[in-house]
Design a protein around this motif. Structure first.
Motif, PDB file in Angstrom:
ATOM      1  N   LYS A 153       0.807  -1.225   0.000  1.00 20.09           N
ATOM      2  CA  LYS A 153       0.000   0.000   0.000  1.00 20.09           C
ATOM      3  C   LYS A 153       0.842   1.278   0.000  1.00 20.09           C
ATOM      4  N   ARG A 154       2.038   1.213   0.570  1.00 17.06           N
ATOM      5  CA  ARG A 154       2.841   2.429   0.718  1.00 17.06           C
ATOM      6  C   ARG A 154       4.299   2.171   0.366  1.00 17.06           C
ATOM      7  N   SER A 155       5.012   3.225   0.135  1.00 16.88           N
ATOM      8  CA  SER A 155       6.439   3.106  -0.163  1.00 16.88           C
ATOM      9  C   SER A 155       7.184   2.612   1.079  1.00 16.88           C
ATOM     10  N   ALA A 156       7.789   1.454   0.980  1.00 16.95           N
ATOM     11  CA  ALA A 156       8.451   0.826   2.123  1.00 16.95           C
ATOM     12  C   ALA A 156       9.922   1.200   2.232  1.00 16.95           C
ATOM     13  N   PHE A 157      10.398   2.020   1.304  1.00 19.73           N
ATOM     14  CA  PHE A 157      11.805   2.425   1.301  1.00 19.73           C
ATOM     15  C   PHE A 157      11.923   3.914   1.034  1.00 19.73           C
ATOM     16  N   ASN A 158      13.024   4.482   1.466  1.00 19.23           N
ATOM     17  CA  ASN A 158      13.400   5.834   1.078  1.00 19.23           C
ATOM     18  C   ASN A 158      14.396   5.695  -0.069  1.00 19.23           C
ATOM     19  N   HIS A 159      13.921   5.923  -1.276  1.00 18.79           N
ATOM     20  CA  HIS A 159      14.692   5.595  -2.479  1.00 18.79           C
ATOM     21  C   HIS A 159      16.115   6.151  -2.500  1.00 18.79           C
ATOM     22  N   PRO A 160      16.366   7.403  -2.122  1.00 21.31           N
ATOM     23  CA  PRO A 160      17.733   7.931  -2.245  1.00 21.31           C
ATOM     24  C   PRO A 160      18.751   7.284  -1.320  1.00 21.31           C
TER      25      PRO A 160
END
Length: 273
Positions: A153-160
């Motif tokens: 449902k949600r972004s599970a990581f901080n991409h940078p």
């Protein structure tokens, strides 16, 4: 420790000073990268070109500058650079954020102790550009089971601040040709196909926030619709449920309709620490 590459994509609207801060934070890691791959996503300004030239001159064997003649967007630009990374472990980095000195050493340590892991992320400290003061922390689930459920449902990581295995990213086809939420889409597919993941429970990157970020969050086509479509894509492959899609659609639409001040309050009160 295993060698690693750094992967960055540079667009013409970036600020030269921010780029310098970002690059310096990677050069000054406690375990220095083996290479820094920077993709020029379309033509750059003379000032940005000058920054790249300076670092290529001072570190001739460290930088690999990859050229995309046209602006293709973050996902496709990263795919181009990823293919040219010479190491299996790749640390993502944005050209306006700042990694803390021990970031990569701590991520490499996880890969060494848990070789089955394919993605290692961390928390990020969000800071105000004007005052350089930390205003919030984006925490994410840390264990694989929590990450797997959260990512439906949600972004599970901080991409940078993510470091991942190049082979596993390529195995699922790399980043999709999306203008937004490329990371949510990629990591969801990786998790669904069996990749193991972990987030380190501390902030290892300073994430720059400003008014432009808030405006992008209030974009229907650029953010809200794209996010709902990504979760619906997960439903079609059997990862997310119909209920997950409905919850995301309601929440995302509500945030889109909310005034900027209310949106900011919700993010700070309920979605950040």
């Amino acid at each position: 420790m295993e060698k690693y590459s750094v992967l960055m994509s540079l667009y013409k609207k970036e600020k030269p000073d921010f780029l310098r801060q970002s690059i310096e934070s990677m050069i000054n890691q406690t375990i220095m990268p083996d290479e820094i791959v920077i993709v020029k996503d379309g033509p750059l300004t003379p000032k940005l070109e000058q920054v790249l030239k300076e670092y290529q001159t001072s570190h001739p064997t460290l930088f690999n500058i990859v050229v995309s003649e046209n602006n293709v967007g973050l996902g496709l630009a990263l795919n181009l650079g990823l293919k040219l990374c010479r190491n299996e472990l790749v640390a993502r980095m944005d050209t306006d954020d700042i990694s803390l000195p021990e970031r990569c050493e701590k991520q490499l340590s996880v890969f060494k102790s848990e070789p089955e892991i394919a993605i290692v992320g961390a928390f990020v400290s969000e800071f105000n550009t004007s005052s350089f003061s930390v205003v919030s922390t984006r925490k994410v689930p840390t264990s694989h089971p929590e990450i797997y459920e959260f990512a439906k449902k949600r972004s599970a990581f901080n991409h940078p601040v993510v470091m991942y295995r190049k082979s596993k990213v390529i195995e699922v086809g790399g980043y999709a040709n999306l203008r937004r939420n490329q990371d949510v889409d990629l990591f969801g597919r990786m998790l669904f196909t069996g990749c193991k993941a972990k987030n380190i429970d501390e902030a290892l990157l300073m994430f720059r926030i400003n008014d432009d970020l808030a405006k992008r969050r209030k974009s229907w086509g650029g953010n809200t619709k794209s996010y709902i479509s990504t979760i619906n894509k997960f439903r079609k492959i059997g990862y997310s449920s119909t209920w997950d899609v409905l919850m995301v659609a309601v929440a995302q639409t509500a945030m889109f309709l909310a005034p900027l001040r209310l949106q900011h309050f919700i993010y700070k009160k309920f979605l950040r620490e």
